[in-house]
Design an enzyme around this catalytic site. Structure first.
Site, mmCIF file in Angstrom:
data_model
loop_
_atom_site.group_PDB
_atom_site.id
_atom_site.type_symbol
_atom_site.label_atom_id
_atom_site.label_comp_id
_atom_site.label_asym_id
_atom_site.label_seq_id
_atom_site.Cartn_x
_atom_site.Cartn_y
_atom_site.Cartn_z
ATOM 1 N N SER A 140 -11.528 -5.104 -0.615
ATOM 2 C CA SER A 140 -10.566 -4.622 -1.618
ATOM 3 C C SER A 140 -10.990 -5.119 -3.003
ATOM 4 C CB SER A 140 -9.148 -5.097 -1.292
ATOM 5 O OG SER A 140 -9.127 -6.489 -1.049
ATOM 6 N N GLU A 150 -3.851 -2.338 10.318
ATOM 7 C CA GLU A 150 -3.446 -1.833 8.991
ATOM 8 C C GLU A 150 -2.710 -0.508 9.132
ATOM 9 O OE1 GLU A 150 -6.306 -2.197 5.878
ATOM 10 O OE2 GLU A 150 -5.035 -1.105 4.460
HETATM 11 O O1 KIV Z 1 -10.177 -5.684 1.963
HETATM 12 C C1 KIV Z 1 -9.085 -6.208 2.206
HETATM 13 O O2 KIV Z 1 -8.463 -6.845 1.342
HETATM 14 C C2 KIV Z 1 -8.533 -6.062 3.546
HETATM 15 C C3 KIV Z 1 -7.118 -6.430 3.769
HETATM 16 C C4 KIV Z 1 -6.218 -5.586 2.998
HETATM 17 C C5 KIV Z 1 -6.761 -6.513 5.195
HETATM 18 O O3 KIV Z 1 -9.231 -5.642 4.426
#
Ligand code: KIV
Length: 262
Positions: free
Chosen positions: A43, A180
């Protein structure tokens, strides 16, 4: 010494808390606040780098972020996302890239998105001593296939597939699974079925733990708030207010006042 069995042992005893960090200071705050796990999520592609999705994130990007995070923590496990196409094509890629992440950063484990289709890669990593966290349900790296970020488990065939994938991930040896955007009742069924913990994001209250993007819970974005996020702060709005006050003070000659110069 970091021991991921401590995380597995929390199942049915206490909720597991995982939050994201991409740099030193957030990691430092998270450990001070008492989280169980820090995730260097891909993310970062959206939150840190401003991309539209997670696909452009590279191994070198994630290693850069993880090194900064590792400087901010002392005693909690840091889990690192394997970026898109760093493991999907082959076990050799998975071993080379996960090995590079652990060797260069000192992180505790990697996280990989997928189900049955990546079981060989997961086993290959665990065989050479690299712990793996699974991630199924809505997989952000598959956004192009979905055409968005859908909720999973609404249709019976989706539920069956999710259950099959989770069983395969557990059998392959992952120490926990992120679920998720999975319907809460399906996430409950999966959580009850598994011996390893589930960590939910948008997957309801019955998972063994919860994970969120730290910037989301702090309210960093002004115009982006997924349904499953509760904002515990409004740091976006508060930051803009503070910066505007600084600008006004400088323009009016109020800053720096005597207290702030030598
Ligand atoms: O990339 C991320 O932050 C994640 C979480 C939201 C689980 O995979």
């Amino acid at each position: 010494m970091i021991n991921l069995n401590n995380i597995i042992n929390k199942k049915n005893k206490e909720k597991i808390i995982m939050l994201t960090a991409y740099e030193y200071l957030t990691a430092y705050y998270l450990e001070k606040s008492g989280v169980d796990l820090i995730l260097v999520g891909d993310s970062s592609g959206m939150v840190f780098s401003g991309y539209k999705d997670t696909l452009p994130v590279t191994i070198n990007d994630i290693i850069y972020h993880t090194k900064a995070v590792m400087r901010g923590v002392k005693d909690i496990p840091v889990i690192v996302d394997m970026p898109f196409m760093s493991y999907q094509a082959s076990c050799a890629d998975a071993k080379k890239n996960a090995g590079k992440i652990l060797k260069e950063t000192g992180a505790a484990a990697v996280k990989m998105e997928g189900g049955i289709e990546i079981v060989e890669q997961i086993k290959a990593l665990i065989d050479i001593g690299i712990p793996v966290m699974g991630h199924t349900g809505m997989q952000p790296q598959s956004v192009r296939k979905y055409g968005g970020y859908p909720v999973f488990g609404k249709k019976p065939e989706e539920k069956e597939k999710l259950i099959e994938n989770c069983k395969a991930l557990e059998k392959a040896g992952v120490f926990a699974i992120v679920l998720e955007k999975v319907k809460a009742d399906v996430a409950k069924e999966i959580t009850d079925m598994l011996n390893i913990p589930t960590i939910g994001i948008g997957a309801g209250p019955y998972c063994d733990g919860q994970v969120l993007v730290t910037h989301d819970l702090l309210g960093a974005f002004l115009d982006f708030k997924p349904k499953f996020v509760k904002q515990y702060e409004k740091i976006g709005e508060r930051s803009i207010k503070a910066i505007k006050n600084f600008i006004l003070d400088v323009k009016k000659g109020k800053y720096p006042s005597k207290k702030y110069y030598f």
